[in-house]
Design a protein around this motif. Sequence first.
Motif, PDB file in Angstrom:
ATOM      1  N   SER A 210       0.835  -1.200   0.000  1.00  0.00           N
ATOM      2  CA  SER A 210       0.000   0.000   0.000  1.00  0.00           C
ATOM      3  C   SER A 210       0.873   1.255   0.000  1.00  0.00           C
ATOM      4  O   SER A 210       1.737   1.418   0.866  1.00  0.00           O
ATOM      5  N   ASN A 211       0.644   2.136  -0.986  1.00  0.00           N
ATOM      6  CA  ASN A 211       1.283   3.450  -1.034  1.00  0.00           C
ATOM      7  C   ASN A 211       0.244   4.505  -0.674  1.00  0.00           C
ATOM      8  O   ASN A 211      -0.850   4.526  -1.260  1.00  0.00           O
ATOM      9  N   ASN A 212       0.595   5.395   0.268  1.00  0.00           N
ATOM     10  CA  ASN A 212      -0.324   6.430   0.728  1.00  0.00           C
ATOM     11  C   ASN A 212       0.368   7.791   0.655  1.00  0.00           C
ATOM     12  O   ASN A 212       1.466   7.960   1.194  1.00  0.00           O
ATOM     13  N   PHE A 213      -0.272   8.743  -0.017  1.00  0.00           N
ATOM     14  CA  PHE A 213       0.338  10.048  -0.257  1.00  0.00           C
ATOM     15  C   PHE A 213      -0.528  11.158   0.336  1.00  0.00           C
ATOM     16  O   PHE A 213      -1.752  11.147   0.169  1.00  0.00           O
ATOM     17  N   VAL A 214       0.105  12.118   0.990  1.00  0.00           N
ATOM     18  CA  VAL A 214      -0.564  13.384   1.287  1.00  0.00           C
ATOM     19  C   VAL A 214       0.239  14.456   0.558  1.00  0.00           C
ATOM     20  O   VAL A 214       1.462  14.549   0.708  1.00  0.00           O
ATOM     21  N   VAL A 215      -0.471  15.251  -0.266  1.00  0.00           N
ATOM     22  CA  VAL A 215       0.197  16.176  -1.183  1.00  0.00           C
ATOM     23  C   VAL A 215      -0.263  17.597  -0.869  1.00  0.00           C
ATOM     24  O   VAL A 215      -1.462  17.897  -0.916  1.00  0.00           O
ATOM     25  N   ASN A 216       0.700  18.468  -0.563  1.00  0.00           N
ATOM     26  CA  ASN A 216       0.389  19.846  -0.180  1.00  0.00           C
ATOM     27  C   ASN A 216       0.379  20.784  -1.398  1.00  0.00           C
ATOM     28  O   ASN A 216       0.463  20.331  -2.539  1.00  0.00           O
ATOM     29  N   GLU A 217       0.297  22.083  -1.149  1.00  0.00           N
ATOM     30  CA  GLU A 217       0.109  23.078  -2.212  1.00  0.00           C
ATOM     31  C   GLU A 217       1.085  22.902  -3.364  1.00  0.00           C
ATOM     32  O   GLU A 217       2.301  22.849  -3.163  1.00  0.00           O
ATOM     33  N   ARG A 218       0.528  22.802  -4.538  1.00  0.00           N
ATOM     34  CA  ARG A 218       1.285  22.682  -5.787  1.00  0.00           C
ATOM     35  C   ARG A 218       2.264  21.503  -5.788  1.00  0.00           C
ATOM     36  O   ARG A 218       3.168  21.439  -6.618  1.00  0.00           O
ATOM     37  N   GLY A 219       2.078  20.596  -4.867  1.00  0.00           N
ATOM     38  CA  GLY A 219       2.876  19.373  -4.879  1.00  0.00           C
ATOM     39  C   GLY A 219       2.403  18.430  -5.972  1.00  0.00           C
ATOM     40  O   GLY A 219       1.223  18.438  -6.363  1.00  0.00           O
ATOM     41  N   LYS A 220       3.313  17.597  -6.467  1.00  0.00           N
ATOM     42  CA  LYS A 220       2.984  16.687  -7.555  1.00  0.00           C
ATOM     43  C   LYS A 220       3.528  15.294  -7.257  1.00  0.00           C
ATOM     44  O   LYS A 220       4.654  15.145  -6.792  1.00  0.00           O
ATOM     45  N   VAL A 221       2.712  14.300  -7.574  1.00  0.00           N
ATOM     46  CA  VAL A 221       3.154  12.900  -7.526  1.00  0.00           C
ATOM     47  C   VAL A 221       2.879  12.283  -8.886  1.00  0.00           C
ATOM     48  O   VAL A 221       1.746  12.310  -9.381  1.00  0.00           O
ATOM     49  N   ASN A 222       3.935  11.752  -9.501  1.00  0.00           N
ATOM     50  CA  ASN A 222       3.822  11.014 -10.751  1.00  0.00           C
ATOM     51  C   ASN A 222       4.194   9.567 -10.459  1.00  0.00           C
ATOM     52  O   ASN A 222       5.347   9.265 -10.168  1.00  0.00           O
ATOM     53  N   MET A 223       3.199   8.688 -10.519  1.00  0.00           N
ATOM     54  CA  MET A 223       3.336   7.303 -10.073  1.00  0.00           C
ATOM     55  C   MET A 223       3.301   6.359 -11.273  1.00  0.00           C
ATOM     56  O   MET A 223       2.413   6.444 -12.117  1.00  0.00           O
ATOM     57  N   TYR A 224       4.295   5.444 -11.339  1.00  0.00           N
ATOM     58  CA  TYR A 224       4.348   4.451 -12.406  1.00  0.00           C
ATOM     59  C   TYR A 224       4.564   3.092 -11.743  1.00  0.00           C
ATOM     60  O   TYR A 224       5.467   2.941 -10.920  1.00  0.00           O
TER      61      TYR A 224
END
Length: 400
Positions: A210-224
Amino acid sequence: MSRIRELLILSQRIKENIPYQRINDSPTIKLYTNWREYERYTYDPQRGSADLSNNDSMERITGNYDLIYYKDSLVINKESSDFEAFLLERKRIFSEINGDYIEKIFTLIHPETSRIYAKHISDISSVLVLRLLSDRSEPIKIFVGGCYREAHLSQHLVIIAEKEIKSSLLLHIDPPTNCMRSFVAEYFIGKDSEINLATVNIGKEPSYYSNNFVVNERGKVNMYSIHVGGYASRFENRAYLSGEESSYQSLGFSLSRNRDWIHVPDIAHLYSPKSSAHISLAGVALDESKNILQGYTKQHENSTGSRAHVSIFGINLGEKSLLVTTPFIDVLNGSVEEASHESSQYTLDPDTEFYLRSRGIEKREAIELIIRDFVEDYLLKIPSQYSEYFRKILGSLIHI
């Protein structure tokens, strides 16, 4: 008493009395994962270590990865000023130590919502903490492996990217051998930070990743990601877009063969204005396997101007295989920019098979051609820093 110790006590108390299915999930979702196999394994570090899969050696692994997270130990193979890594063993996790990283452990999973979370926390062996300190284009390569023989190994990863960090990671999770592994990662993506993450998830015995992300202002996650096999595998992503203009993109490919049973849920919650999520899953089911692909986005009340799209495509090529493609969208704001989904499946129907045979192409060869083209289409969408690694892994499995 520390927050984490309270979570341990709670998890140990409730883990036998709550279902694996998340409390707020649809009743049908409980049928997607082969949960009953998880009951065979309990926490018992005295069982000793199971062997590495595929006759891997620690020498080979050490030579190819920056960090080796093996059972409840850490090998830092390549020192770098771009990151800081350290391991917390079970005893230390539940002691009264302080630090901002301690406050982040187990904050994105809640034991009262699912037995798998309670089981993961109560059985935890260690936590790897990784701080990303500066920009890095070359991926930090992390290998996760090891097992307690015929028992449950619970491993945990916390990754912290403070504001304005741009970094890349590659996470390879080895299949458990004669044991069960739960591996949960929590990612904290700061303001204006961007993380490119590639994961190779290989199941064999019961596996929960399990991958869990919390992303703040203008943050980016690119997941492959690529997900392969296992008769009780759940490969799960959950993104919480809490900052304005935060974004999450996920491109995943899954392959099930023989009697595999895998479930790939990819979920994004959009809480903030102008946040965006794009989930694209592709999968192949062969033989008598089950491959369940589930994409879900929820645009919450404050997500004005947000964008969400889910696309799921699959090929069902086994005579007794099952492929499920289930895109969901949930919109609680009337002023979003986009909320859309699409889904399709392909099968090798008798007419197509007859046509191919009339051209001298046998069924097995036709299936290999179809899979090869499908995989190549996926790999073309992946950045070159990851696509060759993915190609090597998939090529060893399906001869592409």
